[in-house]
Scaffold this motif. Structure first.
Motif, mmCIF file in Angstrom:
data_model
loop_
_atom_site.group_PDB
_atom_site.id
_atom_site.type_symbol
_atom_site.label_atom_id
_atom_site.label_comp_id
_atom_site.label_asym_id
_atom_site.label_seq_id
_atom_site.Cartn_x
_atom_site.Cartn_y
_atom_site.Cartn_z
ATOM 1 N N ASN A 35 20.049 -16.680 -20.236
ATOM 2 C CA ASN A 35 21.298 -15.874 -19.958
ATOM 3 C C ASN A 35 20.705 -14.478 -19.160
ATOM 4 O O ASN A 35 21.186 -13.387 -19.796
ATOM 5 N N GLN A 36 20.145 -14.711 -18.266
ATOM 6 C CA GLN A 36 19.817 -13.583 -17.381
ATOM 7 C C GLN A 36 19.653 -13.899 -16.121
ATOM 8 O O GLN A 36 19.363 -15.104 -15.551
ATOM 9 N N ALA A 37 19.769 -13.026 -15.221
ATOM 10 C CA ALA A 37 19.710 -12.962 -13.565
ATOM 11 C C ALA A 37 19.380 -12.011 -12.953
ATOM 12 O O ALA A 37 19.537 -10.660 -13.392
ATOM 13 N N GLY A 38 18.573 -12.127 -11.706
ATOM 14 C CA GLY A 38 18.485 -10.922 -10.806
ATOM 15 C C GLY A 38 19.061 -11.204 -9.534
ATOM 16 O O GLY A 38 19.413 -12.188 -9.117
ATOM 17 N N ALA A 39 18.966 -9.935 -8.913
ATOM 18 C CA ALA A 39 19.563 -10.075 -7.301
ATOM 19 C C ALA A 39 18.525 -8.880 -6.645
ATOM 20 O O ALA A 39 18.389 -7.809 -7.110
ATOM 21 N N LEU A 40 18.660 -8.732 -5.463
ATOM 22 C CA LEU A 40 18.212 -7.897 -4.394
ATOM 23 C C LEU A 40 19.299 -7.557 -3.276
ATOM 24 O O LEU A 40 19.674 -8.808 -2.503
ATOM 25 N N VAL A 41 19.438 -6.440 -3.205
ATOM 26 C CA VAL A 41 20.620 -6.214 -2.324
ATOM 27 C C VAL A 41 19.864 -4.936 -1.212
ATOM 28 O O VAL A 41 19.391 -3.926 -1.562
ATOM 29 N N THR A 42 20.089 -5.287 0.090
ATOM 30 C CA THR A 42 19.574 -4.220 1.031
ATOM 31 C C THR A 42 20.603 -3.813 1.859
ATOM 32 O O THR A 42 21.297 -4.870 2.530
ATOM 33 N N VAL A 43 20.833 -2.454 2.010
ATOM 34 C CA VAL A 43 21.896 -2.066 3.095
ATOM 35 C C VAL A 43 20.900 -1.646 4.479
ATOM 36 O O VAL A 43 20.055 -0.660 4.299
ATOM 37 N N TYR A 44 21.188 -1.997 5.590
ATOM 38 C CA TYR A 44 20.623 -1.594 6.892
ATOM 39 C C TYR A 44 21.155 -0.374 7.416
ATOM 40 O O TYR A 44 22.343 -0.246 6.985
ATOM 41 N N GLN A 48 26.045 -7.022 -8.444
ATOM 42 C CA GLN A 48 27.156 -6.068 -8.643
ATOM 43 C C GLN A 48 25.883 -4.683 -9.157
ATOM 44 O O GLN A 48 26.449 -3.392 -8.555
ATOM 45 N N ASN A 49 25.454 -5.030 -10.045
ATOM 46 C CA ASN A 49 24.511 -4.012 -10.620
ATOM 47 C C ASN A 49 23.557 -3.510 -9.401
ATOM 48 O O ASN A 49 23.330 -2.021 -9.389
ATOM 49 N N ALA A 50 23.090 -4.300 -8.585
ATOM 50 C CA ALA A 50 22.117 -3.824 -7.480
ATOM 51 C C ALA A 50 22.949 -2.891 -6.742
ATOM 52 O O ALA A 50 22.587 -1.732 -6.136
ATOM 53 N N ALA A 51 24.348 -3.250 -6.113
ATOM 54 C CA ALA A 51 25.019 -2.726 -5.147
ATOM 55 C C ALA A 51 25.436 -1.094 -5.988
ATOM 56 O O ALA A 51 25.370 -0.177 -5.151
ATOM 57 N N LEU A 52 25.634 -1.352 -7.034
ATOM 58 C CA LEU A 52 26.087 -0.094 -7.784
ATOM 59 C C LEU A 52 25.047 1.080 -7.812
ATOM 60 O O LEU A 52 25.417 2.258 -7.497
ATOM 61 N N SER A 99 17.816 -1.969 -3.449
ATOM 62 C CA SER A 99 17.703 -2.008 -4.892
ATOM 63 C C SER A 99 17.887 -3.502 -5.431
ATOM 64 O O SER A 99 18.512 -4.727 -4.992
ATOM 65 N N THR A 100 17.092 -3.634 -6.517
ATOM 66 C CA THR A 100 17.086 -4.941 -7.205
ATOM 67 C C THR A 100 18.492 -4.705 -8.440
ATOM 68 O O THR A 100 18.446 -3.553 -8.843
ATOM 69 N N GLY A 101 18.690 -5.701 -8.969
ATOM 70 C CA GLY A 101 19.747 -5.645 -10.047
ATOM 71 C C GLY A 101 19.586 -6.658 -10.976
ATOM 72 O O GLY A 101 18.837 -7.771 -10.713
ATOM 73 N N PHE A 102 19.782 -6.458 -12.230
ATOM 74 C CA PHE A 102 19.411 -7.237 -13.392
ATOM 75 C C PHE A 102 20.659 -7.607 -14.338
ATOM 76 O O PHE A 102 21.415 -6.547 -14.490
ATOM 77 N N TYR A 103 20.783 -8.516 -14.944
ATOM 78 C CA TYR A 103 21.995 -8.728 -15.771
ATOM 79 C C TYR A 103 21.364 -9.546 -16.771
ATOM 80 O O TYR A 103 20.938 -10.405 -16.625
#
Length: 802
Positions: free
Chosen positions: A470-479, A546-550, A604-608
């Motif tokens: 029950n864990q996950a990651g993400a990567l968000v990049t704003v250009y 969502q955490n990465a975006a925040l 940013s990376t995000g993790f939950y």
């Protein structure tokens, strides 16, 4: 340094746009991000990737026996076939041979012994799939047959298990049953189910210059494939890149069993230094891979005159096949869901993972939950039949409630219980009581055709039962032009996960979803991911994104606060416009560029990880689920008692998704899950012959639901204005698996129709899947003898049906 590609808006235009409100964020019915590509055929799957000039194709030679020793292998004749480049045997594997996902027991290729018909023994690589098939057929493999266990009841009697058994216990079930006014006991056979994804198992592997590989794989679990490919190659995971843009369906079949073709192709690619593809033809896919676990469930139940259960003992036995795979967790979930929506005060639930010499069964939508629920729903019908009551009355009598009847047999509190409220809503909305009376009147005057109706609940726990997943990651990049690149650890298999996660990021930045590009799931971008399974895809990956975006948004807000000398509350993101009090109004793109000019990180990376959940396997108690999702369905069917043939006339569904992220996609998931569940319980019959070979190995012999199997009337509603009280992403609830079990109402409606022909009040037994043959036999059993008709033509019709 301006990068704007659209005409600049005036300040008045920007203010007006901001006030309009976001149209593509959460709670909106945004279309699937690949919908147009799906229907036009432009969507790229593994087999659609351009082939290299020297690409090899792989075909596996499989075992013709369910259990045998391999006494001799000669691959020399394979090389005499035109186009054959390489033949892989177990002895050629450079690293670990076993690719078991949790416990050992799954050799990539058979070494000394085969354990099921269809087990890969050698893999032949050639310049075409046809030549690879011919090459495999040329191999000489000799066997010495061994005794095979092909029947779950026989294996259960012999205590042949792939893992230890487990028991959950609350109260004293034996004493409660013994002192009950009424006691019933019996057993239920529940069939398996072929995944029948449109895209079969497929992997394409390209060797890299540093001894590594790039693996393009149709998998729900890229990290698992990465780990196992590294293991069989005896190389670190950092030399293995797994790329997964989309699957043509998965349903659990690609959670663990996508690894085998990927590993075989990877070894051959490294050894030949050529690109290699292994795509299983449909027949080979069906005989080589595992299914939904068939179950044999036994029960003994005591109840009072109102139908309320006082004590119950349930034994669930899942047919694991020849190896553990994920069977322990699947049987655990069947145990967790043996209560479904009902309070079991004095209960003992035992689970066995039974070994048979068949393909190792694996994950499938619901992950054991449906097989667990079937027994208690079967019991509810039997109690109603025994007492002469409406089954819905008995069900409501046993529901969880807030008067002290709110704790499961594994000691988790059932909070936010919507099931009675939803049942009463649907009961009124679909005119259940009126229709039941009309059906009774119809059956009394109709000697041949009989109708049945059933309204059944679903309470489904959401979270992986293996807590660490029950864990996950993400990567968000704003250009700097305001566009956003999003990558997360989940996999898209048509269910709309990417669309929902994009909506979540769009909502967070308050921008249009069309400004967001979701890239392929990639083990270099987001590492150590969990499989997309257990209905957790959006819950986990959406929250990580969502955490990465925040994180990025917080940096942007802090910059704006200092740069424009305004308070934080004055900085507003709205519909692609950013305002900083009365100091500035600009597009999100202009603001992103301004942040970059001022050296603000826009990636940013995000993790939950899911909070609160745990389960002590030794004590058999805990909180394995973060929350429960609820649903109710009412199905009406009509049966021809001469042939057992039937039709689903109408289905009404009310389902709980919390605060819906995308109502259109959610309704589509409910509809699709219900039809797939209906197929499992009615037409999708798996048959093995006496030699242990799968006889239903293609669409000619295995019947999935078709368009004309959809109910004539099909009504689906989502529960409105009921946000998830737990802190899920925008208070939504999972929707992938829970709707599958709504189809139990179809099976129960068939039983209801059979009750109407019972001459002595006999309780009908109807195994699943309830094929027309099974229905016909059940009708014969409750009648005690073949029906007699005055009309000779009708007699002849019955003789023909026999």
């Amino acid at each position: 340094m301006s990068r704007k590609t659209t005409p600049a808006m005036s300040q008045e235009e920007m203010v007006s746009q901001a006030k309009e409100g976001l149209q593509t964020g959460v709670s909106k019915s945004v279309k699937h991000e690949s919908a147009e590509k799906h229907v036009t055929g432009e969507a790229i799957y593994i087999d659609d990737r351009p082939e290299f000039p020297n690409q090899l194709h792989v075909y596996a030679l499989t075992s013709p026996y369910p259990h045998a020793k391999i006494t001799h292998i000669d691959t020399a004749p394979c090389y005499e076939v035109e186009g054959v480049e390489f033949v892989l045997t177990a002895k050629d594997v450079p690293g670990e041979l076993d690719i078991g996902p949790v416990l050992a027991g799954d050799p990539l290729l058979a070494l000394d012994e085969v354990s099921f018909v269809g087990q890969p023994v050698i893999a032949v690589a050639a310049d075409s799939l046809d030549n690879a098939r011919k090459g495999a057929a040329a191999a000489i493999v000799e066997y010495e047959e061994l005794p095979a266990a092909l029947d779950v009841e026989t294996s259960l009697a012999q205590k042949l298990f792939v893992t230890d058994s487990h028991t959950q216990k609350r109260g004293d079930s034996d004493s409660a049953i013994a002192s009950s006014p009424h006691i019933l006991e019996g057993a239920l056979h529940i069939g398996g189910q072929e995944h029948f994804y449109l895209e079969t198992q497929a992997s394409s592997v390209v060797p890299t210059e540093d001894g590594g590989v790039i693996v393009y794989c149709s998998t729900q679990n890229p990290t698992e494939v990465q780990k196992l490919v590294g293991s069989v190659l005896n190389t670190p995971m950092h030399k293995v890149l797994v790329d997964m843009r989309r699957m043509g369906g998965g349903f659990g079949g690609k959670e663990t069993q996508a690894a085998s073709p990927a590993c075989i192709a990877a070894i051959i690619a490294v050894k030949t230094k050529q690109p290699v593809k292994m795509r299983l033809p449909r027949r080979e896919d069906m005989i080589m891979t595992g299914k939904r676990h068939p179950f044999y469930n036994q029960y003994r139940v005591g109840f009072d005159d109102t139908g309320r259960i006082e004590g119950i003992d349930i034994v669930v036995s899942g047919n694991a096949g020849y190896s553990p795979d994920l069977s322990r967790s699947i049987v655990d979930r069947a145990m967790f869901h043996s209560d479904n929506a009902y309070f079991l005060n004095n209960a003992t639930v035992t689970g066995h993972c039974v070994k048979t010499h068949t393909a190792s069964n694996t994950a499938y939508r619901g992950f054991g939950g449906p097989q667990g629920m079937m027994t208690i729903e079967h019991i509810m019908d039997d109690i109603a039949c025994k007492l002469g009551k409406d089954p819905l009355e008995v069900r409501k009598r046993n529901y969880y409630s807030d008067d002290g009847r709110d704790e499961t047999h594994y000691f988790q509190k059932v909070e936010d219980n919507l099931i009675l409220e939803m049942t009463e809503d649907l009961e009124q909305d679909c005119d259940y009581q009126k229709r039941r009376a009309e059906i009774q009147a119809f059956n009394e005057q109709s000697p041949i055709l009989k109708k049945g109706i059933a309204l059944t609940p679903v309470k489904f726990g959401i979270s992986f039962t293996a807590t660490f997943l029950n864990q996950a990651g993400a990567l968000v990049t704003v250009y700097t032009d305001g566009s956003i690149c999003l990558n997360h650890g989940g996999t898209e298999m048509g269910q709309g996960l990417n669309t929902k996660v994009a909506q979540i990021v769009a909502e967070t930045f308050s921008v249009d979803v069309n400004t967001i590009q979701i890239t392929a799931t990639n083990t270099e971008k987001v590492p150590n991911t969990s499989p997309t399974a257990a209905s957790s895809g959006t819950d986990l990956n959406g929250k990580a994104a969502q955490n990465a975006a925040l994180t990025i948004k917080a940096r942007m807000i802090e910059f704006a606060r200092a740069h424009f000398n305004v308070s934080e509350i004055d900085i507003i993101f709205s519909n692609g416009i950013v305002t900083a009090g009365d100091k500035a109004v600009m597009t999100f793109a202009d603001f992103a560029e301004l942040c970059w000019f001022n050296q603000i990180s826009l990636a940013s990376t995000g993790f939950y990880r899911t909070p609160k959940i745990f389960y002590d396997h030794q004590k058999a108690r805990g909180r394995p689920f973060y929350y429960f999702a609820y649903g109710v369905s009412c199905s009406e069917i009509i049966v021809d008692t001469l042939t057992g043939e039937y039709r689903v006339l109408r289905a009404d569904i009310l389902h709980d998704v919390g605060a819906a992220l995308n109502p259109a996609i959610d309704i589509g998931q409910v509809e699709g899950g219900f039809i797939q569940g209906m197929g499992w319980l009615t037409t999708e019959e798996l048959v093995w012959n006496e030699a242990g070979a799968l006889a239903t190995s293609g669409p000619a012999t295995y019947k999935i639901p078709a368009v004309n199997d959809v109910p004539d009337i099909f009504n689906v509603r989502l529960v409105e204005n009921r946000a998830n009280p737990e802190d899920t992403v925008f208070h939504s609830k999972a929707v992938g698996e829970p709707p599958f079990m709504l189809a139990i109402s179809v099976w129960c409606a068939l039983k209801d129709a059979i009750v109407s022909v019972s001459e002595n009040g006999d309780i009908p037994y109807l195994a699943a899947p309830a094929t027309p043959e099974q229905v016909y036999q059940a009708i014969k059993r409750v009648r005690g003898k073949p029906p007699i008709f005055k009309d000779e033509e009708r007699r002849e019709a019955e003789n023909v049906s026999k």
